[in-house]
Enzyme design. Sequence first.
Site, PDB file in Angstrom:
ATOM      1  CB  THR A 176     103.287 -48.423 121.871  1.00  9.61           C
ATOM      2  OG1 THR A 176     102.978 -47.368 122.750  1.00  9.61           O
ATOM      3  CG2 THR A 176     104.625 -48.161 121.231  1.00  9.61           C
ATOM      4  NE  ARG A 230     105.747 -41.636 130.400  1.00 11.93           N
ATOM      5  CZ  ARG A 230     105.684 -42.599 129.500  1.00 11.93           C
ATOM      6  NH1 ARG A 230     105.218 -42.360 128.287  1.00 11.93           N
ATOM      7  NH2 ARG A 230     106.083 -43.819 129.780  1.00 11.93           N
ATOM      8  CB  VAL A 231     109.447 -37.797 127.086  1.00 14.74           C
ATOM      9  CG1 VAL A 231     109.962 -38.513 125.847  1.00 14.74           C
ATOM     10  CG2 VAL A 231     109.047 -36.368 126.746  1.00 14.74           C
ATOM     11  CG  ASP A 248     110.075 -46.912 125.690  1.00 14.90           C
ATOM     12  OD1 ASP A 248     108.940 -46.470 125.961  1.00 14.90           O
ATOM     13  OD2 ASP A 248     110.249 -47.990 125.091  1.00 14.90           O
ATOM     14  CB  THR A 275     105.837 -51.870 122.935  1.00 14.02           C
ATOM     15  OG1 THR A 275     104.599 -51.445 123.543  1.00 14.02           O
ATOM     16  CG2 THR A 275     105.822 -53.384 122.797  1.00 14.02           C
ATOM     17  N   GLY A 299     107.491 -47.188 129.541  1.00 11.89           N
ATOM     18  CA  GLY A 299     108.647 -46.475 129.010  1.00 11.89           C
ATOM     19  C   GLY A 299     109.728 -46.221 130.037  1.00 11.89           C
TER      20      GLY A 299
HETATM   21  N1  ASP Z   1     106.487 -47.417 125.694  1.00 12.82           N
HETATM   22  C1  ASP Z   1     105.377 -46.496 125.620  1.00 12.82           C
HETATM   23  C2  ASP Z   1     105.607 -45.382 126.592  1.00 12.82           C
HETATM   24  O1  ASP Z   1     105.988 -45.642 127.711  1.00 12.82           O
HETATM   25  C3  ASP Z   1     104.062 -47.125 125.918  1.00 12.82           C
HETATM   26  C4  ASP Z   1     103.768 -48.442 125.209  1.00 12.82           C
HETATM   27  O2  ASP Z   1     104.676 -49.085 124.722  1.00 12.82           O
HETATM   28  O3  ASP Z   1     102.586 -48.839 125.133  1.00 12.82           O
HETATM   29  O4  ASP Z   1     105.339 -44.250 126.260  1.00 12.82           O
END
Ligand code: ASP
Length: 311
Positions: free
Chosen positions: A169, A197-198, A200, A220, A223
Amino acid sequence: MTEFSLMIHGGAGVIRAPENYDASLRHIIETGAALLDQGASALDAVTHCVALLEDDPLYNAGRGSVLNAQGIVDCDASIMDGRTLDAGAIAGVRGVKNPVLLARAVLEKSEHVFLIGEGAEIFAREHKISFEEADYFLTEHRVAQLARVKEKQSVALDHSQANDLKLGTVGAVARDRDGNLAAATSTGGLVNKQFGRVGDSAVIGAGTYADNASCAISCTGIGEHFLRTSLARTAAFFVEYQGMNAQEAADAAIRHLTQKIQGVGGLILIDRNGECGQAHSTPDMLSATAVKGEIWVGAGLTLSMWGAQAR
Ligand code: ASP
Protein backbone atom coordinates in the site's frame (compact mmCIF):
# COMPACT_ATOMS: atom_id res chain seq x y z
CA MET A 1 8.00 30.98 3.34
CA THR A 2 9.07 28.00 5.41
CA GLU A 3 11.02 24.86 4.59
CA PHE A 4 8.96 22.04 3.12
CA SER A 5 8.80 18.42 4.30
CA LEU A 6 7.66 15.32 2.41
CA MET A 7 7.33 11.63 3.29
CA ILE A 8 6.12 8.72 1.19
CA HIS A 9 5.57 5.06 2.06
CA GLY A 10 5.20 1.83 0.15
CA GLY A 11 3.66 -0.35 2.84
CA ALA A 12 4.71 -2.22 5.96
CA GLY A 13 5.26 -5.89 6.69
CA VAL A 14 8.08 -8.32 6.07
CA ILE A 15 10.18 -6.93 3.26
CA ARG A 16 12.84 -9.38 2.17
CA ALA A 17 14.67 -7.28 -0.43
CA PRO A 18 14.05 -3.63 0.46
CA GLU A 19 16.85 -2.55 -1.87
CA ASN A 20 14.55 -3.44 -4.80
CA TYR A 21 12.48 -0.37 -3.93
CA ASP A 22 15.26 2.15 -3.43
CA ALA A 23 15.38 3.51 -6.98
CA SER A 24 11.61 3.89 -7.21
CA LEU A 25 11.24 5.50 -3.78
CA ARG A 26 14.16 7.84 -4.48
CA HIS A 27 12.77 8.93 -7.85
CA ILE A 28 9.34 9.63 -6.39
CA ILE A 29 10.55 11.49 -3.28
CA GLU A 30 12.89 13.59 -5.44
CA THR A 31 10.08 14.42 -7.86
CA GLY A 32 7.76 15.42 -5.00
CA ALA A 33 10.50 17.41 -3.25
CA ALA A 34 11.23 19.34 -6.47
CA LEU A 35 7.55 20.26 -6.77
CA LEU A 36 7.41 21.51 -3.18
CA ASP A 37 10.69 23.37 -3.64
CA GLN A 38 9.12 25.25 -6.56
CA GLY A 39 6.16 26.23 -4.40
CA ALA A 40 3.60 23.50 -5.14
CA SER A 41 0.92 22.99 -2.51
CA ALA A 42 1.10 20.04 -0.12
CA LEU A 43 -2.15 18.79 -1.65
CA ASP A 44 -0.66 18.74 -5.16
CA ALA A 45 2.56 17.12 -3.95
CA VAL A 46 0.85 14.22 -2.15
CA THR A 47 -1.51 13.71 -5.10
CA HIS A 48 1.41 13.57 -7.53
CA CYS A 49 3.55 11.25 -5.38
CA VAL A 50 0.71 8.81 -4.75
CA ALA A 51 -0.20 8.77 -8.46
CA LEU A 52 3.44 7.88 -9.29
CA LEU A 53 3.40 5.12 -6.66
CA GLU A 54 0.11 3.83 -8.16
CA ASP A 55 1.69 3.69 -11.62
CA ASP A 56 4.59 1.54 -10.41
CA PRO A 57 3.58 -2.16 -10.34
CA LEU A 58 5.99 -2.68 -7.41
CA TYR A 59 3.33 -1.43 -4.99
CA ASN A 60 -0.12 -2.59 -3.91
CA ALA A 61 -2.04 0.37 -5.31
CA GLY A 62 -3.34 1.37 -8.72
CA ARG A 63 -1.64 -0.80 -11.32
CA GLY A 64 0.03 -3.23 -8.89
CA SER A 65 -3.02 -3.75 -6.68
CA VAL A 66 -3.55 -7.16 -5.08
CA LEU A 67 -6.53 -9.30 -6.04
CA ASN A 68 -9.66 -9.87 -3.98
CA ALA A 69 -11.21 -13.32 -3.40
CA GLN A 70 -12.90 -13.15 -6.81
CA GLY A 71 -9.57 -12.45 -8.54
CA ILE A 72 -10.53 -8.83 -9.23
CA VAL A 73 -8.79 -5.54 -8.31
CA ASP A 74 -10.92 -3.30 -6.06
CA CYS A 75 -9.15 -0.08 -5.07
CA ASP A 76 -9.57 2.24 -2.06
CA ALA A 77 -8.04 5.72 -1.67
CA SER A 78 -8.41 8.93 0.31
CA ILE A 79 -6.93 12.42 0.49
CA MET A 80 -7.23 15.29 2.95
CA ASP A 81 -6.35 19.00 2.87
CA GLY A 82 -5.07 20.25 6.22
CA ARG A 83 -5.98 23.87 5.43
CA THR A 84 -9.72 23.30 5.37
CA LEU A 85 -10.25 19.68 6.50
CA ASP A 86 -11.74 19.07 3.05
CA ALA A 87 -11.48 15.39 2.18
CA GLY A 88 -12.23 12.96 -0.62
CA ALA A 89 -12.43 9.17 -0.42
CA ILE A 90 -13.38 6.28 -2.68
CA ALA A 91 -13.73 2.55 -2.06
CA GLY A 92 -14.33 -0.64 -4.02
CA VAL A 93 -13.57 1.04 -7.33
CA ARG A 94 -12.67 -0.94 -10.47
CA GLY A 95 -10.71 0.10 -13.54
CA VAL A 96 -9.67 3.58 -12.38
CA LYS A 97 -6.04 4.08 -13.37
CA ASN A 98 -5.20 6.42 -10.47
CA PRO A 99 -7.60 6.05 -7.54
CA VAL A 100 -5.95 9.02 -5.79
CA LEU A 101 -7.02 11.30 -8.67
CA LEU A 102 -10.60 10.13 -8.19
CA ALA A 103 -10.37 10.80 -4.43
CA ARG A 104 -9.00 14.28 -5.26
CA ALA A 105 -11.92 14.88 -7.65
CA VAL A 106 -14.33 13.91 -4.87
CA LEU A 107 -12.57 16.38 -2.57
CA GLU A 108 -12.81 19.21 -5.09
CA LYS A 109 -15.92 18.54 -7.12
CA SER A 110 -18.38 16.62 -4.98
CA GLU A 111 -20.53 17.85 -2.13
CA HIS A 112 -19.81 14.47 -0.49
CA VAL A 113 -16.68 13.05 1.10
CA PHE A 114 -16.93 9.32 0.40
CA LEU A 115 -18.14 7.54 -2.77
CA ILE A 116 -18.12 3.77 -3.28
CA GLY A 117 -18.35 1.17 -6.05
CA GLU A 118 -20.45 1.90 -9.09
CA GLY A 119 -21.45 5.35 -7.87
CA ALA A 120 -17.81 6.34 -7.57
CA GLU A 121 -17.09 4.95 -11.05
CA ILE A 122 -19.97 6.93 -12.57
CA PHE A 123 -18.64 10.07 -10.85
CA ALA A 124 -15.17 9.24 -12.25
CA ARG A 125 -16.48 9.05 -15.83
CA GLU A 126 -18.41 12.29 -15.38
CA HIS A 127 -15.18 13.98 -14.32
CA LYS A 128 -13.00 12.51 -17.08
CA ILE A 129 -10.90 10.35 -14.77
CA SER A 130 -8.83 7.80 -16.78
CA PHE A 131 -9.83 4.13 -16.81
CA GLU A 132 -7.81 1.07 -17.83
CA GLU A 133 -8.88 -2.40 -19.01
CA ALA A 134 -8.77 -5.26 -16.47
CA ASP A 135 -5.54 -6.70 -17.90
CA TYR A 136 -3.65 -3.47 -17.01
CA PHE A 137 -4.09 -4.46 -13.35
CA LEU A 138 -3.94 -8.26 -13.71
CA THR A 139 -0.26 -9.06 -13.48
CA GLU A 140 1.00 -12.64 -13.49
CA HIS A 141 2.49 -12.37 -10.00
CA ARG A 142 -0.78 -11.07 -8.53
CA VAL A 143 -2.64 -14.10 -9.89
CA ALA A 144 0.01 -16.44 -8.41
CA GLN A 145 -0.04 -14.55 -5.08
CA LEU A 146 -3.82 -14.94 -4.80
CA ALA A 147 -3.57 -18.68 -5.51
CA ARG A 148 -0.99 -19.08 -2.72
CA VAL A 149 -3.03 -17.13 -0.16
CA LYS A 150 -6.23 -18.97 -1.16
CA GLU A 151 -4.48 -22.30 -0.62
CA LYS A 152 -3.88 -21.25 3.00
CA GLN A 153 -7.51 -20.06 3.25
CA SER A 154 -6.40 -16.71 4.65
CA VAL A 155 -6.23 -13.03 3.81
CA ALA A 156 -2.81 -11.41 3.83
CA LEU A 157 -0.96 -8.15 3.83
CA ASP A 158 0.86 -7.71 0.58
CA HIS A 159 4.17 -7.63 2.48
CA SER A 160 3.81 -10.76 4.59
CA GLN A 161 5.65 -13.90 5.56
CA ALA A 162 2.97 -15.83 3.71
CA ASN A 163 3.96 -14.60 0.28
CA ASP A 164 7.26 -13.96 -1.36
CA LEU A 165 6.29 -10.81 -3.20
CA LYS A 166 7.41 -7.49 -1.86
CA LEU A 167 4.70 -5.03 -2.70
CA GLY A 168 2.63 -2.65 -0.58
CA THR A 169 0.00 0.00 0.00
CA VAL A 170 1.17 3.56 -0.64
CA GLY A 171 0.82 6.98 0.92
CA ALA A 172 2.29 10.47 1.14
CA VAL A 173 2.25 13.34 3.63
CA ALA A 174 3.58 16.85 3.05
CA ARG A 175 3.99 20.31 4.51
CA ASP A 176 4.46 22.98 1.85
CA ARG A 177 6.33 26.29 1.93
CA ASP A 178 3.20 28.06 3.16
CA GLY A 179 3.04 25.69 6.13
CA ASN A 180 -0.02 23.80 4.85
CA LEU A 181 -0.39 20.05 5.41
CA ALA A 182 -1.94 17.29 3.28
CA ALA A 183 -2.10 13.48 3.30
CA ALA A 184 -3.12 10.79 0.80
CA THR A 185 -3.28 6.97 0.87
CA SER A 186 -4.09 4.40 -1.84
CA THR A 187 -4.36 0.60 -1.85
CA GLY A 188 -5.66 -2.56 -3.44
CA GLY A 189 -6.28 -3.77 0.14
CA LEU A 190 -5.54 -7.25 1.47
CA VAL A 191 -4.85 -10.24 -0.77
CA ASN A 192 -7.96 -12.49 -1.01
CA LYS A 193 -10.17 -9.93 0.79
CA GLN A 194 -13.90 -10.58 0.67
CA PHE A 195 -15.78 -8.82 -2.13
CA GLY A 196 -17.14 -5.61 -0.58
CA ARG A 197 -14.48 -5.33 2.14
CA VAL A 198 -13.16 -1.82 2.73
CA GLY A 199 -9.99 -1.14 4.73
CA ASP A 200 -8.61 1.89 6.50
CA SER A 201 -6.94 3.46 3.46
CA ALA A 202 -10.27 4.85 2.24
CA VAL A 203 -11.40 6.04 5.65
CA ILE A 204 -10.61 9.56 6.83
CA GLY A 205 -9.44 9.36 10.43
CA ALA A 206 -8.37 5.70 10.15
CA GLY A 207 -5.81 5.51 7.31
CA THR A 208 -5.48 9.19 6.39
CA TYR A 209 -5.75 12.49 8.23
CA ALA A 210 -4.48 16.07 7.79
CA ASP A 211 -5.13 19.20 9.81
CA ASN A 212 -2.88 22.27 9.85
CA ALA A 213 -3.51 22.47 13.60
CA SER A 214 -1.80 19.12 14.18
CA CYS A 215 -0.25 16.96 11.45
CA ALA A 216 -0.63 14.92 8.26
CA ILE A 217 -0.68 11.10 8.53
CA SER A 218 -0.85 8.14 6.17
CA CYS A 219 -1.12 4.59 7.56
CA THR A 220 -0.52 1.08 6.24
CA GLY A 221 -1.14 -2.35 7.71
CA ILE A 222 -4.14 -4.54 8.50
CA GLY A 223 -6.94 -2.09 7.80
CA GLU A 224 -9.32 -3.59 10.34
CA HIS A 225 -6.86 -2.70 13.12
CA PHE A 226 -6.57 0.93 12.00
CA LEU A 227 -10.35 1.23 11.62
CA ARG A 228 -10.98 -0.11 15.13
CA THR A 229 -8.51 2.35 16.68
CA SER A 230 -9.22 5.40 14.44
CA LEU A 231 -5.47 5.48 14.29
CA ALA A 232 -4.74 8.46 12.04
CA ARG A 233 -7.05 10.71 14.05
CA THR A 234 -5.62 9.35 17.28
CA ALA A 235 -2.10 10.32 16.16
CA ALA A 236 -3.35 13.83 15.29
CA PHE A 237 -4.92 14.08 18.75
CA PHE A 238 -1.52 13.34 20.30
CA VAL A 239 0.00 16.29 18.41
CA GLU A 240 -2.85 18.75 18.83
CA TYR A 241 -3.87 18.16 22.42
CA GLN A 242 -0.84 16.50 24.01
CA GLY A 243 1.81 18.66 22.36
CA MET A 244 3.82 15.74 20.96
CA ASN A 245 6.20 16.22 18.07
CA ALA A 246 6.05 14.01 14.96
CA GLN A 247 8.20 11.14 16.18
CA GLU A 248 6.62 11.12 19.65
CA ALA A 249 3.14 11.01 18.12
CA ALA A 250 4.08 8.27 15.64
CA ASP A 251 5.54 6.16 18.47
CA ALA A 252 2.54 6.83 20.73
CA ALA A 253 0.08 5.92 17.99
CA ILE A 254 1.80 2.60 17.26
CA ARG A 255 1.98 1.90 21.03
CA HIS A 256 -1.77 2.57 21.20
CA LEU A 257 -2.35 0.22 18.25
CA THR A 258 -0.33 -2.62 19.75
CA GLN A 259 -1.41 -2.20 23.38
CA LYS A 260 -5.13 -2.01 22.56
CA ILE A 261 -5.44 -4.76 19.96
CA GLN A 262 -1.96 -6.00 19.03
CA GLY A 263 -2.42 -4.18 15.75
CA VAL A 264 -0.15 -4.70 12.76
CA GLY A 265 1.13 -1.86 10.58
CA GLY A 266 2.86 1.50 10.45
CA LEU A 267 2.47 5.17 9.66
CA ILE A 268 4.26 8.27 8.40
CA LEU A 269 3.56 11.65 9.96
CA ILE A 270 4.58 15.29 9.42
CA ASP A 271 3.63 17.68 12.19
CA ARG A 272 2.61 21.36 12.02
CA ASN A 273 6.26 22.39 12.47
CA GLY A 274 7.44 20.26 9.56
CA GLU A 275 9.08 17.59 11.73
CA CYS A 276 8.90 14.04 10.35
CA GLY A 277 8.07 10.82 12.21
CA GLN A 278 7.55 7.20 11.35
CA ALA A 279 6.75 4.08 13.38
CA HIS A 280 5.63 0.52 12.71
CA SER A 281 4.78 -2.63 14.62
CA THR A 282 5.83 -4.78 11.65
CA PRO A 283 9.48 -5.77 11.08
CA ASP A 284 9.86 -3.32 8.18
CA MET A 285 8.28 -0.38 6.43
CA LEU A 286 9.20 1.11 3.06
CA SER A 287 9.49 4.86 3.14
CA ALA A 288 11.39 7.91 1.97
CA THR A 289 11.69 11.36 3.52
CA ALA A 290 12.71 14.79 2.24
CA VAL A 291 13.30 17.24 5.07
CA LYS A 292 15.61 20.20 5.70
CA GLY A 293 17.28 19.77 2.31
CA GLU A 294 18.11 16.10 2.82
CA ILE A 295 16.61 12.93 1.40
CA TRP A 296 16.39 9.62 3.25
CA VAL A 297 15.29 6.46 1.49
CA GLY A 298 14.49 4.32 4.48
CA ALA A 299 13.44 0.94 3.10
CA GLY A 300 13.96 -1.64 5.79
CA LEU A 301 15.34 0.78 8.38
CA THR A 302 14.17 0.18 11.91
CA LEU A 303 12.42 2.91 13.81
CA SER A 304 15.37 3.70 16.07
CA MET A 305 17.84 3.75 13.20
CA TRP A 306 15.56 6.04 11.31
CA GLY A 307 15.04 8.30 14.32
CA ALA A 308 18.77 8.56 14.94
CA GLN A 309 19.50 9.39 11.32
CA ALA A 310 16.73 11.92 11.04
CA ARG A 311 18.10 13.86 13.97
N1 ASP B 1 -4.23 -0.92 5.00
C1 ASP B 1 -4.53 -1.64 3.78
C2 ASP B 1 -5.87 -2.29 3.91
O1 ASP B 1 -6.14 -2.88 4.94
C3 ASP B 1 -3.52 -2.68 3.44
C4 ASP B 1 -2.06 -2.25 3.52
O2 ASP B 1 -1.75 -1.26 4.14
O3 ASP B 1 -1.20 -2.94 2.93
O4 ASP B 1 -6.63 -2.28 2.97
